[in-house]
Design a protein around this motif. Structure first.
Motif, PDB file in Angstrom:
ATOM      1  N   TYR A   1       1.179  -1.131  -0.139  1.00  0.00           N
ATOM      2  CA  TYR A   1      -0.146  -0.134  -0.111  1.00  0.00           C
ATOM      3  C   TYR A   1       0.878   1.332   0.272  1.00  0.00           C
ATOM      4  CZ  TYR A   1      -4.943   2.434   0.781  1.00  0.00           C
ATOM      5  OH  TYR A   1      -5.588   2.841   0.806  1.00  0.00           O
ATOM      6  N   HIS A   2       0.632   2.430  -0.613  1.00  0.00           N
ATOM      7  CA  HIS A   2       1.649   3.820  -0.693  1.00  0.00           C
ATOM      8  C   HIS A   2       1.037   4.701  -0.138  1.00  0.00           C
ATOM      9  CE1 HIS A   2       4.149   6.303  -2.446  1.00  0.00           C
ATOM     10  NE2 HIS A   2       4.554   5.618  -3.329  1.00  0.00           N
ATOM     11  N   PRO A   3       1.600   5.551   0.658  1.00  0.00           N
ATOM     12  CA  PRO A   3       1.172   6.358   1.803  1.00  0.00           C
ATOM     13  C   PRO A   3       0.323   6.921   0.314  1.00  0.00           C
ATOM     14  CG  PRO A   3       3.335   5.363   1.706  1.00  0.00           C
ATOM     15  CD  PRO A   3       3.196   4.829   1.030  1.00  0.00           C
ATOM     16  N   GLU A   4       0.833   7.769  -0.582  1.00  0.00           N
ATOM     17  CA  GLU A   4      -0.656   8.264  -0.732  1.00  0.00           C
ATOM     18  C   GLU A   4      -1.461   7.903  -1.108  1.00  0.00           C
ATOM     19  OE1 GLU A   4       1.357   9.400  -4.416  1.00  0.00           O
ATOM     20  OE2 GLU A   4       3.986  10.356  -4.182  1.00  0.00           O
ATOM     21  N   VAL A   5      -1.747   6.967  -1.336  1.00  0.00           N
ATOM     22  CA  VAL A   5      -3.020   6.472  -1.058  1.00  0.00           C
ATOM     23  C   VAL A   5      -3.463   6.523   0.425  1.00  0.00           C
ATOM     24  CG1 VAL A   5      -4.802   4.008  -1.616  1.00  0.00           C
ATOM     25  CG2 VAL A   5      -2.692   4.467  -3.443  1.00  0.00           C
TER      26      VAL A   5
END
Length: 225
Positions: free
Chosen positions: A83-87
């Motif tokens: 999971y990407h922090p931007e998401v």
């Protein structure tokens, strides 16, 4: 999410809240002392999932060293594969992603969406997660817990001022009053006791980001989740 108004909770810092914790610890239905040393408030606005994950990963010694929210956010491999922090910064973190983070580091996790109003589902798993007699073991650095619970609930259902979904850590069960102790990752939130029925109702809400109901994740160091 300052609890400076009346609502369906008992603050842990209040006399009654401390009394409930003392009784839970006497009855060995509390993992508070094993979790609180690893618990930190979230830094990012929508990073409650990272803060909750870091707490349980460290408390269960799943990671080689203790981790905090910022370590998970800055982990490039975790961002690529899980999971990407931007998401997360845009839409928050669905419940099932917490289980993926735990498994990424080698732990075990099972997701339990609250698709029906079922207080017994929450109660039965919570008891197992905070039962000190069966959930605590000795290792080289002392005692550690073998199971923990991350909860996902809709704040509006608990009359909290912000209205969205939230992730935090369950820390104790008070059997006589049927209450769950929540370590709230929100920076201006408070650790508090809620009734099992109120928390179940807050979980029995649909999360459009995960396309499923909210609920809880049981995290463990073995496959007995």
């Amino acid at each position: 999410m300052a609890l400076d108004y009346d609502g369906p909770w008992i603050l842990l810092d209040a006399e009654e809240g401390r009394k409930l914790l003392n009784e839970a610890e006497t009855n060995r239905t509390s993992s508070y002392q094993y979790l609180i040393g690893y618990f930190n408030k979230q830094i990012g606005r929508f990073y409650c999932g990272y803060a909750s994950s870091a707490c349980v990963l460290s408390a269960l010694n799943i990671t080689e060293t203790d981790v905090k929210e910022e370590h998970l956010v800055e982990d490039e491999q975790l961002a690529r594969e899980v999971y990407h922090p931007e998401v997360a910064n845009a839409v928050g973190m669905p419940l099932f992603i917490v289980s993926h983070i735990v498994k990424f580091f080698g732990g075990q996790a099972s997701v339990h969406p609250m698709r029906e109003f079922d207080p017994d589902l929450l109660r039965s798993h919570l008891k197992k997660c905070v039962d000190e007699k069966s959930c605590c073991e000795q290792n080289g650095s002392g005692k550690r817990i073998k199971r923990a619970m991350v909860v996902n609930f809709l704040c509006a259902k608990l009359q909290l001022r912000h209205r969205y979904g939230h992730l935090s850590v369950a820390a104790a069960f008070h059997e006589e009053t049927d209450k769950i102790l929540i370590l709230d990752t929100c920076p201006i939130g408070h650790n508090a006791w809620y009734s099992i029925e109120d928390m179940t109702a807050a979980m029995n809400t649909f999360d459009v980001d995960s396309n499923d109901f909210r609920g809880f994740v049981v995290v463990s160091i073995d496959d007995q989740t």
